[in-house]
Design a protein around this motif. Structure first.
Motif, short mmCIF file in Angstrom:
data_model
loop_
_atom_site.label_atom_id
_atom_site.label_comp_id
_atom_site.label_asym_id
_atom_site.label_seq_id
_atom_site.Cartn_x
_atom_site.Cartn_y
_atom_site.Cartn_z
N GLN A 108 33.33 42.26 37.79
CA GLN A 108 34.72 42.17 38.22
C GLN A 108 35.23 40.73 38.21
N THR A 109 34.35 39.76 38.41
CA THR A 109 34.80 38.37 38.55
C THR A 109 34.56 37.51 37.32
N ARG A 110 33.80 38.01 36.35
CA ARG A 110 33.39 37.14 35.24
C ARG A 110 34.56 36.61 34.42
N HIS A 111 35.68 37.33 34.43
CA HIS A 111 36.85 36.88 33.67
C HIS A 111 37.76 35.98 34.50
N PHE A 112 37.28 35.62 35.68
CA PHE A 112 38.04 34.74 36.56
C PHE A 112 37.14 33.57 36.97
N PRO A 113 36.82 32.68 36.03
CA PRO A 113 35.85 31.61 36.32
C PRO A 113 36.29 30.68 37.44
N PHE A 114 37.60 30.43 37.55
CA PHE A 114 38.03 29.51 38.61
C PHE A 114 37.89 30.17 39.98
N TYR A 115 38.05 31.48 40.04
CA TYR A 115 37.79 32.18 41.31
C TYR A 115 36.33 31.99 41.71
N GLU A 116 35.42 32.15 40.76
CA GLU A 116 34.00 31.98 41.06
C GLU A 116 33.71 30.54 41.49
N ASN A 117 34.38 29.59 40.85
CA ASN A 117 34.19 28.18 41.22
C ASN A 117 34.65 27.93 42.66
N LEU A 118 35.81 28.48 43.00
CA LEU A 118 36.34 28.29 44.35
C LEU A 118 35.46 28.96 45.39
N ARG A 163 46.53 32.49 32.78
CA ARG A 163 46.69 31.13 33.29
C ARG A 163 45.46 30.68 34.06
N GLY A 164 44.93 31.54 34.91
CA GLY A 164 43.64 31.29 35.54
C GLY A 164 43.65 30.41 36.77
N LYS A 165 44.64 29.54 36.92
CA LYS A 165 44.74 28.66 38.09
C LYS A 165 46.09 27.94 38.03
N GLY A 166 46.34 27.12 39.05
CA GLY A 166 47.59 26.37 39.07
C GLY A 166 48.79 27.24 39.39
N TYR A 167 48.63 28.16 40.33
CA TYR A 167 49.69 29.11 40.65
C TYR A 167 50.72 28.52 41.61
N THR A 168 51.84 29.23 41.72
CA THR A 168 52.91 28.85 42.65
C THR A 168 53.12 29.99 43.65
N GLU A 169 53.81 29.69 44.73
CA GLU A 169 54.12 30.72 45.72
C GLU A 169 54.97 31.83 45.10
N ASN A 383 34.78 54.20 42.80
CA ASN A 383 33.82 53.17 43.22
C ASN A 383 32.94 52.61 42.12
N ALA A 384 32.76 53.34 41.04
CA ALA A 384 31.81 52.89 40.01
C ALA A 384 32.38 51.81 39.10
N TRP A 385 33.70 51.83 38.88
CA TRP A 385 34.25 51.10 37.73
C TRP A 385 34.21 49.59 37.89
N GLU A 386 34.20 49.07 39.12
CA GLU A 386 34.14 47.62 39.26
C GLU A 386 32.80 47.05 38.83
N TYR A 387 31.82 47.91 38.62
CA TYR A 387 30.52 47.45 38.14
C TYR A 387 30.40 47.56 36.62
N TYR A 388 31.39 48.17 36.00
CA TYR A 388 31.44 48.28 34.54
C TYR A 388 32.26 47.12 33.97
N ASN A 389 31.96 46.75 32.74
CA ASN A 389 32.85 45.84 32.03
C ASN A 389 34.22 46.49 31.86
N ASN A 390 35.26 45.69 32.01
CA ASN A 390 36.63 46.15 31.76
C ASN A 390 37.00 47.35 32.62
#
Length: 529
Positions: A108-118, A163-169, A383-390
């Motif tokens: 679920q998180t692999r496509h959000f590298p900056f989330y993992e970094n944070l 965009r991945g990061k640098g968001y605004t309110e 419940n299963a799908w967050e463990y699958y790719n895509n």
């Protein structure tokens, strides 16, 4: 070799009742997050394959909460998301660090590298966390919970993810609008599929209780001899009847059609439970293979390919006939269901689809030519799908495509099957059990689970004593909260078999329900905790 097989896919959709009426807020976000990631998504994916008929079990507990969200209610996570990052205080930051780190899987998180970094950064040094970091963390966590169809159909949402990061309110407004739109579309989407005849809709008892344990919680000893039982024997068949009756009434009111099938919470059944289903107008139900084989006194044996001995007994519905009550029972293939639920997430989508189709063909080739077999695959639909790719899109899309093109595997709903199939063997009794190992041990037997049953008993006994003194409004309120407290989920999380970082939160929520009942009826809480 059977000439063809019918395939009965049932997706079970449920969430515990998280709404806290005393605070007018949802304590957990999971109804909303699965709404934006799974509930609309599963219906939209099905719509693309009209030949693939299937069943969706949508519980009252889930539907009620979706309606509350539609009305504008929010959850604690959402409120912390919407709070301006510049205005977050220390307590709110600590909440965000804990709750916004609850992403279930790497898929679920692999496509959000900056989330993992944070998330990793937060474990070590918060002093370096800027206001922009807090804002990005707020937004990225919400973006984790959107499905690929929604992302593709919403360019603004897609741009946020890219965009991945640098968001605004202001970017929060995009997420807010898409979330509101999805929640508003869920029920109409399922109604559309229902009216087309592609799906069947079923229900479960109102707040998802384990009905056999409401009728008599010491029945657990029949499926697990020697199990440690609670101190007090909970026997309230009236509550079981109400949870079944009201679920049917509400479901038929929402879907504007007769609801013929009921999925027992956690596949939990006994003879008395199934008789209750008949009494309230259901024509079919379902549970798992363990219940059937335990009832028949047969072992469950599979070969190295997963093929089942006595498969001809499993791959047909049975007529439960007891005291002039008749109802059809479908029994799920646990092996195939668990492949989807737990194993195929580790396969490529092509390998997973090919493996499932091959399994179905092997079963078909082993069954007698003159049979009319039906294979039931029943599992959680969210419940299963967050463990699958895509989010499982490639697997589900590939599976539905393969089923659409297969000439000998016919996806069908239970009611469709029953309208064209007559022969059914008869069962006069059922061994009590559930779809988890054919027992009730997930909800009773452990010291913590038994403690919860005893707390529930003491409050139920007190309510029984006070019932005649209450006016109708207070009585209705007290019993509605009681039915929530009888839900299976509170017992599920206690004990050691389902570890969770939120276990104590669930225990507190359960106790809050019991204490609220006492407040409503003007009595002191009689239990512990």
């Amino acid at each position: 070799m059977a000439e063809k097989i019918f395939l009965n896919i049932i997706w079970h959709m449920h969430q515990p009742y998280y709404y806290d009426s005393s605070r007018d807020i949802f304590t957990f976000p999971w109804v909303r997050t699965h709404a934006t990631k799974d509930y609309l998504y599963m219906a939209k994916l099905a719509e693309q394959f009209p030949q693939v008929h299937m069943t969706f079990n949508l519980t009252y507990s889930l539907l009620k909460q979706l309606d509350l969200y539609r009305q504008g209610k929010t959850d604690l996570v959402w409120n912390h998301f919407m709070k301006n990052a510049k205005e977050l205080n220390q307590e709110e930051k600590e909440y965000i660090l804990t709750q916004f780190s609850l992403a279930p899987s790497k898929a679920q998180t692999r496509h959000f590298p900056f989330y993992e970094n944070l998330r990793e950064k937060a474990k070590h040094d918060l002093s370096d966390f800027s206001i922009q970091d807090w804002l990005d963390f707020q937004i990225l966590y919400q973006l984790l919970w959107f499905d690929p169809i929604t992302i593709q159909d919403n360019p603004n949402l897609s741009e946020l993810i890219q965009r991945g990061k640098g968001y605004t309110e202001e970017d929060k407004i995009i997420i807010q609008r898409v979330t509101q739109q999805i929640i508003a579309e869920i029920i109409p989407m399922y109604k559309k599929l229902l009216e087309k005849g592609q799906i069947e809709i079923t229900t479960s008892p109102l707040y998802h209780p384990i009905i056999p344990l409401l009728i008599d919680n010491w029945i657990a000893n029949e499926s697990s001899p020697g199990i440690q039982l609670p101190r007090y024997r909970f026997q309230y068949s009236k509550d079981a009847e109400v949870q079944i009756q009201k679920a049917k009434e509400v479901a038929e009111g929402i879907w504007k059609t007769k609801i013929r099938g009921i999925w027992p919470s956690e596949g939990s059944v006994c003879s008395t439970t199934v008789n209750c289903f008949v009494n309230h107008g259901f024509s079919w139900t379902a549970t798992s293979e363990e219940v059937l084989f335990h009832t028949l006194g047969l072992p469950i044996v599979r070969d190295q390919n997963g093929l089942l001995n006595y498969g001809e007994k499993l791959y047909q519905p049975w007529l439960f006939s007891h005291e002039k009550n008749n109802i059809v029972i479908f029994f799920r293939d646990r092996h195939l269901s668990d492949l989807i639920g737990f194993a195929y997430q580790h396969f490529s989508s092509t390998e997973a689809v090919n493996d499932l189709i091959s399994n179905l063909e092997r079963i078909m080739n082993r069954l007698p030519k003159d049979s009319d077999p039906i294979i039931s695959i029943i599992l959680d639909g969210e419940n299963a799908w967050e463990y699958y790719n895509n989010n499982g899109f490639d697997f589900l899309n590939g599976l539905y495509e393969a089923l659409s093109q297969h000439s000998r595997i016919i996806p069908i709903t239970p009611s469709e099957y029953l309208s064209q199939s007559i022969h059914r063997p008869i069962l006069n009794r059922l061994k009590p059990g559930s779809w988890i190992y054919g027992s009730f041990n997930t909800w009773i037997g452990h010291e913590e689970k038994n403690w919860a049953w005893d707390q529930l008993f003491l409050v139920r006994k007190l309510l029984e004593k006070k019932e005649k003194e209450l006016n109708e409004e207070r009585k209705k309120e007290a019993f509605n909260i009681l039915y929530q407290a009888e839900g299976s989920d509170w017992f599920w999380w206690l004990g050691s078999d389902n570890p969770s970082l939120q276990k104590e939160d669930f225990r507190k929520q359960f106790l809050l329900l019991l204490k609220t009942i006492c407040d409503v009826i003007g009595e002191k809480y009689p239990g512990e905790g």
